[in-house]
Enzyme design. Structure first.
Site, PDB file in Angstrom:
ATOM      1  N   LYS A 185      49.480  28.004  37.191  1.00  0.00           N
ATOM      2  CA  LYS A 185      49.349  27.214  35.948  1.00  0.00           C
ATOM      3  C   LYS A 185      49.749  25.861  35.943  1.00  0.00           C
ATOM      4  CE  LYS A 185      48.287  30.854  33.098  1.00  0.00           C
ATOM      5  NZ  LYS A 185      48.183  31.829  34.115  1.00  0.00           N
TER       6      LYS A 185
HETATM    7  C1  LIG Z   1      45.665  34.204  28.863  1.00  0.00           C
HETATM    8  C2  LIG Z   1      46.635  34.663  29.241  1.00  0.00           C
HETATM    9  N1  LIG Z   1      47.758  35.517  28.791  1.00  0.00           N
HETATM   10  C3  LIG Z   1      48.793  35.828  29.376  1.00  0.00           C
HETATM   11  C4  LIG Z   1      48.948  35.735  30.824  1.00  0.00           C
HETATM   12  C5  LIG Z   1      50.141  36.398  31.445  1.00  0.00           C
HETATM   13  O1  LIG Z   1      51.109  35.373  32.291  1.00  0.00           O
HETATM   14  P1  LIG Z   1      52.327  35.983  33.062  1.00  0.00           P
HETATM   15  O2  LIG Z   1      51.407  36.366  34.286  1.00  0.00           O
HETATM   16  O3  LIG Z   1      53.172  34.799  33.343  1.00  0.00           O
HETATM   17  O4  LIG Z   1      52.564  37.324  32.601  1.00  0.00           O
HETATM   18  C6  LIG Z   1      48.179  34.879  31.433  1.00  0.00           C
HETATM   19  C7  LIG Z   1      48.268  34.716  32.840  1.00  0.00           C
HETATM   20  O5  LIG Z   1      47.374  34.534  33.765  1.00  0.00           O
HETATM   21  C8  LIG Z   1      47.037  34.429  30.763  1.00  0.00           C
HETATM   22  O6  LIG Z   1      46.144  33.731  31.358  1.00  0.00           O
END
Ligand SMILES: Cc1ncc(COP(=O)(O)O)c(C=O)c1O
Length: 383
Positions: A185
């Site tokens: 990210k």
């Molecule tokens: C649109 C979206 N929602 C949720 C997430 C979930 O993030 P995490 O991996 O920190 O749980 C991501 C992660 O890539 C994402 O791109």
């Protein structure tokens, strides 16, 4: 000369992050165990412009807590866009509720307000608009519909730290907003996430739910309910503080890389890159290209050809209703028929390398290779 592989994404880590993390590793124990998390949460809430932030192990945890705090459960439906990472919809299923898949807008690639409204039923409890690849959907339209129909809004801003619309930061448009600090990210803590809210009641409820149901003033180890354990470590929070201090620089670099791609691909008429809607500031987490339908190539073929040339890419998200994970979803058949924009866009798009260290010369190379691949490959015109 052999070229270095060009990675899809990667973080920008400087001596500042290393110094803060080292300080946390040395000092953040015993009575100081939460100091870095407290500092990170306060600075993050101020940055987004909301009252409260809770640091978490992931954005998925933030979505789960938001839904749980709103009382989503069996029999409820939650509307999500087709085009997103599965993490947007998975917590709906954790709670025994049903994800309902709505179409995306052909320009923003984010949730279409019209499709959202069409997907509402008497069981709809919440909607999760997603700020896809750093862009935002038409939040005013989505919020107006949600308010009129009594639907809760959770903004999934996992991919959009630093973006804004009409002068408001991404993550501040819902009753809660969630962020991801995964290593890919724009800002990272390795793994990690944050949930933000302006609502004191939701904040208090999420604090209880993320700590095994412990309520303020409870007798020690005498839990009131079964809940979850979702906490970020001090070392992660220390890295987050440093990344947040450097966020303007990280966002500027993201936007610069997008500009290089846009300029390098400007003379390829059959390609479309990420859009930036009216009054929207897009931080372009993932630079993305969509080729016109009559190019007739599938994303997997293009990705394999670029891979052979040392370039990492990712597929534009597959529609959620097409995934084997949702084979038994009660909404699958309806969504596959109704969500024509998502099903049209998805096979024709890929994300291009745009992390730290990918700069002008690599971007020129990627753009040249992409054009070459698209022009050389045998084209199969669609029916
Ligand atoms: C649109 C979206 N929602 C949720 C997430 C979930 O993030 P995490 O991996 O920190 O749980 C991501 C992660 O890539 C994402 O791109």
């Amino acid at each position: 000369m052999t070229r270095k592989r060009i990675a899809i994404s990667g973080p920008s880590i400087t001596d500042l992050e290393v110094a803060y993390v080292a300080e946390a590793a040395r000092t953040a124990w015993f009575q100081n165990a939460n100091l870095f998390q407290d500092r990170f949460e306060k600075a993050f809430a101020d940055y987004i412009g909301v009252g409260h932030a809770i640091s978490l192990p992931s954005c998925t945890a933030g979505l789960h807590l938001s839904l749980a705090a709103m009382g989503v459960g069996p029999g409820d439906e939650v509307i999500v866009p087709e085009i997103t990472w599965i993490a947007t919809a998975a917590p709906v299923v954790y709670l025994g509720a049903t994800p309902v898949f709505a179409d995306v807008d052909p320009e923003s690639w984010c949730l279409s307000a019209e499709s959202f409204e069409r997907a509402i039923t008497p069981r709809t409890k919440a909607v999760i608009p997603v700020d896809l690849y750093g862009n935002l959907p038409d939040m005013a339209a989505i919020r107006a519909i949600a308010e009129r129909r009594g639907i809760r809004v959770i903004e999934d801003s996992a991919e959009a730290i630093g973006s804004s619309q009409h002068g408001r930061r991404a993550g501040s448009f819902g009753e809660t907003g969630t962020f991801s600090f995964h290593g890919s990210k724009t800002m990272t803590t390795g793994e990690g996430g944050m949930v933000v809210t302006d609502d004191p009641a939701l904040y208090a409820r999420m604090q209880v739910l993320r700590d095994h149901g412990r309520r303020p003033g409870d007798v020690a180890f005498f839990n009131s309910e079964v809940a979850y354990k979702y906490k970020m470590t001090a070392m992660q929070a220390a890295m987050g503080i440093a990344q947040l201090e450097r966020l303007p620089e990280l966002v500027t670099a993201k936007r610069r890389r997008f500009r290089y791609y846009r300029d390098a691909l400007a003379n390829v008429p059959y390609l479309t890159v990420n859009s930036e809607g009216p009054d929207t500031f897009n931080t372009y987490w993932m630079v993305t290209v969509i080729w016109d339908g009559d190019v007739g190539l599938d994303k997997a073929e293009v990705m394999a050809a670029l891979d052979a040339r040392g370039i990492d890419t990712r597929p534009f998200f597959h529609p959620l209703s097409s995934l084997p994970a949702f084979a038994d979803s009660p909404d699958r058949a309806r969504a596959q028929k109704a969500n024509t924009v998502s099903y049209d866009l998805s096979p024709r798009g890929i994300n291009l390398p745009c992390g730290d260290g990918v700069e002008e010369a690599e971007i020129a190379y990627v753009a040249e290779q992409l054009r070459d691949v698209l022009e050389r490959m045998p084209k199969r015109r669609r029916a």
